[in-house]
Design an enzyme around this catalytic site. Structure first.
Site, mmCIF file in Angstrom:
data_model
loop_
_atom_site.group_PDB
_atom_site.id
_atom_site.type_symbol
_atom_site.label_atom_id
_atom_site.label_comp_id
_atom_site.label_asym_id
_atom_site.label_seq_id
_atom_site.Cartn_x
_atom_site.Cartn_y
_atom_site.Cartn_z
ATOM 1 N N GLY A 17 -4.770 73.365 27.570
ATOM 2 C CA GLY A 17 -3.887 74.486 27.211
ATOM 3 C C GLY A 17 -4.405 75.246 26.003
ATOM 4 C CG ASP B 236 -4.312 62.832 28.764
ATOM 5 O OD1 ASP B 236 -3.890 61.791 28.232
ATOM 6 O OD2 ASP B 236 -3.649 63.878 28.837
ATOM 7 C CE LYS C 242 8.252 71.105 22.049
ATOM 8 N NZ LYS C 242 8.414 69.826 21.346
ATOM 9 N NE ARG D 290 9.267 36.554 32.123
ATOM 10 C CZ ARG D 290 9.901 36.528 30.975
ATOM 11 N NH1 ARG D 290 9.297 36.895 29.862
ATOM 12 N NH2 ARG D 290 11.154 36.137 30.912
ATOM 13 N N GLY E 259 -1.502 68.027 21.372
ATOM 14 C CA GLY E 259 -1.203 66.677 20.894
ATOM 15 C C GLY E 259 -2.315 66.148 20.005
ATOM 16 N N GLY F 87 -1.953 59.513 30.144
ATOM 17 C CA GLY F 87 -3.040 60.137 30.903
ATOM 18 C C GLY F 87 -2.624 61.358 31.693
HETATM 19 O O1 F6P Z 1 -2.223 64.773 26.766
HETATM 20 C C1 F6P Z 1 -2.119 63.707 25.886
HETATM 21 C C2 F6P Z 1 -0.804 62.997 26.049
HETATM 22 O O2 F6P Z 1 -0.779 61.904 25.158
HETATM 23 C C3 F6P Z 1 -0.500 62.555 27.470
HETATM 24 O O3 F6P Z 1 -1.221 61.412 27.854
HETATM 25 C C4 F6P Z 1 0.990 62.387 27.399
HETATM 26 O O4 F6P Z 1 1.627 62.531 28.653
HETATM 27 C C5 F6P Z 1 1.402 63.506 26.492
HETATM 28 O O5 F6P Z 1 0.273 63.855 25.717
HETATM 29 C C6 F6P Z 1 2.545 63.179 25.582
HETATM 30 O O6 F6P Z 1 2.854 64.327 24.868
HETATM 31 P P1 F6P Z 1 3.934 64.378 23.715
HETATM 32 O O7 F6P Z 1 3.296 63.822 22.486
HETATM 33 O O8 F6P Z 1 4.249 65.819 23.597
HETATM 34 O O9 F6P Z 1 5.098 63.542 24.149
#
Ligand code: F6P
Length: 357
Positions: A115, A138, A73, A173, A10, A181
């Site tokens: 990863g 994160d 991917k 509210r 990401g 995260g």
């Molecule tokens: O790992 C970074 C992150 O932004 C997470 O906080 C989130 O769950 C995920 O990637 C979202 O991934 P994608 O952009 O594939 O929806």
């Protein structure tokens, strides 16, 4: 010397600052930098890359996203096997290696999260000259005190809470803000503390709806009629479930949706008008903060230093205001989570934040 850089997984505010740092430091050494496009995919024949000169990186420090593109991917994400031993198929690695050899790349800087760095380690074990740079909003990578991108994400959460506060107060509210995260609660904890949240729900701390509802009712009784709740997307519901779904386009499970469930239950238990809001990818986009620009640039410069010293298989790491390095193996396959009894949690409790436990 010719070196390569790629961004994988990401995107994250500060990626361009890393590229800026790498190109700057490499140019000083008289080296050439090749930027591979769309993560590891750019390594596959015929190769998708561009030579990066100083002029290509001028002005990118302040840009969000990455000028090289990224992906979570593709061929390198389709690993074979499960868990810690999931590997990229050898034929894919061999194809990419031929490309690297043909281009004469003497060091490959992999900027990624858990990863992507695990893939980087596989390539290193296969004999590639890999250097890792930790990246994730994160902030959950082991062996580094902080990753760039985290501060920018937290800043967006704080901005969100500042905005939600005024509308929450106007309508008396409860506002529930769901933040990113994955399995770590750092964004929720830091964002919640800095943004003045009253309740913070984290993946690391089991909570009960009843305790949170009681806390809100007590606030109401003493005249604090609005409450800000931050919930991390990976927070486990009291039955132990994490709200996530399979992605139709493949890849990791997509988290998200816990905010609506929390808002719904709290509304029923407190009788107070409650709304949920999900920040989502707003936390990943946009300009990096000053801290992330500097951290990214320093990480990039350190990556080139490691290449110069031939210290392959290592990852740049931030330790107590100092940028250093550790073996990539120390950082992957183990998440750095919020310590429930750690000093930050103690501070958060001391300033009155309820964790629903
Ligand atoms: O790992 C970074 C992150 O932004 C997470 O906080 C989130 O769950 C995920 O990637 C979202 O991934 P994608 O952009 O594939 O929806």
């Amino acid at each position: 010397m010719r070196i390569g850089i790629l961004n994988s997984g990401g995107d994250c505010p500060g990626l361009n600052a890393v590229i800026h740092g790498v190109v700057g430091a490499a140019t000083e050494l008289g080296w050439e930098v090749i930027g591979f496009k769309d993560g590891f995919e750019g390594l596959l024949p015929p190769g998708d890359f561009k030579v990066l000169k100083r002029s290509d990186t001028s002005g990118i420090l302040k840009l969000g996203g990455t000028i090289l593109g990224s992906t979570s991917k593709g061929h390198f994400a389709a690993k074979v096997g499960a868990g810690d031993v999931a590997l990229v198929p050898q034929e894919i690695i061999d194809k990419a290696k031929r490309m690297i050899d043909q281009l004469g790349v003497g060091a490959l800087i992999v900027v990624g999260g858990d990863g992507s760095l695990t893939t980087g380690m596989q390539l290193y074990n296969d004999g590639w000259p890999i250097i890792g740079v930790p990246k994730t909003i994160d902030n959950d990578l082991a062996a580094t005190a902080m990753t760039f991108g985290f501060d920018s994400a937290v800043t967006t959460v704080v901005d969100g809470l500042d905005r939600l506060r005024t509308t929450a107060q106007s309508h008396k509210r409860v506002m529930v803000l769901e933040v990113m995260g994955r399995h770590a609660g750092w964004i929720a904890l830091w964002g919640g503390m800095a943004g003045g949240a009253n309740v913070v729900l984290l993946p690391e701390i089991p909570f009960s709806f009843e305790k949170v509802a009681e806390f809100i009712k007590q606030r109401d009784a003493r005249g604090a009629h609005s409450t800000l709740v931050v919930v991390a997307e990976g927070t486990k519901l009291p039955d132990g479930d994490v709200v996530a779904r399979a992605s139709a386009s493949g890849g990791e499970m997509r988290m998200g949706g816990v905010g609506d469930i929390v808002a719904d239950r709290l509304e029923k238990l407190t009788g107070k008008d409650t709304r949920a809001c999900t920040l989502g990818h707003l936390q990943r986009g946009g300009a990096p903060t000053a801290l992330d620009r500097i951290l990214g640039a320093r990480f990039g410069v350190m990556a080139v230093k490691l290449a110069e010293e031939g210290q392959f298989g290592r990852m740049v790491s931030y330790q107590a205001y100092h940028v250093d390095s550790v073996p990539i193996a120390d950082a992957v396959n183990k998440l750095r989570l919020v310590e429930p009894d750690g000093e930050v949690m103690q501070a958060a409790r001391a300033i009155g934040i309820c964790f629903g436990d």
